[in-house]
Motif scaffolding. Structure first.
Motif, PDB file in Angstrom:
ATOM      1  N   THR A  40       0.776  -1.225   0.014  1.00 42.29           N
ATOM      2  CA  THR A  40      -0.204   0.108  -0.049  1.00 42.29           C
ATOM      3  C   THR A  40       0.726   1.273   0.005  1.00 42.29           C
ATOM      4  O   THR A  40       1.949   1.004   0.093  1.00 42.29           O
ATOM      5  N   HIS A  44      -2.858   5.974  -0.733  1.00 37.66           N
ATOM      6  CA  HIS A  44      -4.054   4.875  -1.050  1.00 37.66           C
ATOM      7  C   HIS A  44      -4.590   4.664   0.416  1.00 37.66           C
ATOM      8  O   HIS A  44      -5.895   4.473   0.350  1.00 37.66           O
ATOM      9  N   ASP A  45      -4.147   4.448   1.544  1.00 39.56           N
ATOM     10  CA  ASP A  45      -4.717   4.180   2.987  1.00 39.56           C
ATOM     11  C   ASP A  45      -5.461   5.467   3.253  1.00 39.56           C
ATOM     12  O   ASP A  45      -6.745   5.333   3.590  1.00 39.56           O
ATOM     13  N   GLU A  48      -8.710   4.977   0.978  1.00 34.49           N
ATOM     14  CA  GLU A  48      -9.564   4.038   1.469  1.00 34.49           C
ATOM     15  C   GLU A  48     -10.253   4.184   2.858  1.00 34.49           C
ATOM     16  O   GLU A  48     -11.477   4.232   2.986  1.00 34.49           O
TER      17      GLU A  48
END
Length: 103
Positions: A40, A44-45, A48
């Protein structure tokens, strides 16, 4: 939160305590503990987390601000980073408003 899920600390997004921690006033930041092994990135985290909890710009900007405050940067760098964050948030709000008006 994603690393907690990947490592099995929590069963899923719904059981992760991040919203409750925020509601309780805990000064939480978002980080990527081990991006390479977990496959990751920090960006991206953040995407998300925002998507799974339904959080918009204000909540996510709060994470960024707390990250600056929690850093070991000196006060002048923190001030500059907060100014950059404010400019970025203002630009994002303007973009959102333009998009809404175009609809």
């Amino acid at each position: 939160p994603r690393s907690n899920l990947t490592l099995g600390v929590y069963d899923g997004w719904a059981s992760h305590p991040l919203p409750a921690l925020l509601d309780a006033g805990v000064l939480v930041t978002l980080n990527t503990d081990d991006p390479e092994p977990l496959g990751t990135t920090l960006a991206h985290d953040w995407v998300e987390t925002s998507a799974h909890f339904g959080w918009g710009l204000d909540v996510m900007a709060g994470f960024a601000a707390r990250s600056i405050d929690a850093s070991f940067a000196d006060d002048s760098l923190k001030a500059a980073l907060h100014a950059d964050l404010s400019e970025t948030v203002a630009a994002a709000r303007a973009t959102q408003k333009s998009a809404e008006m175009a609809r």
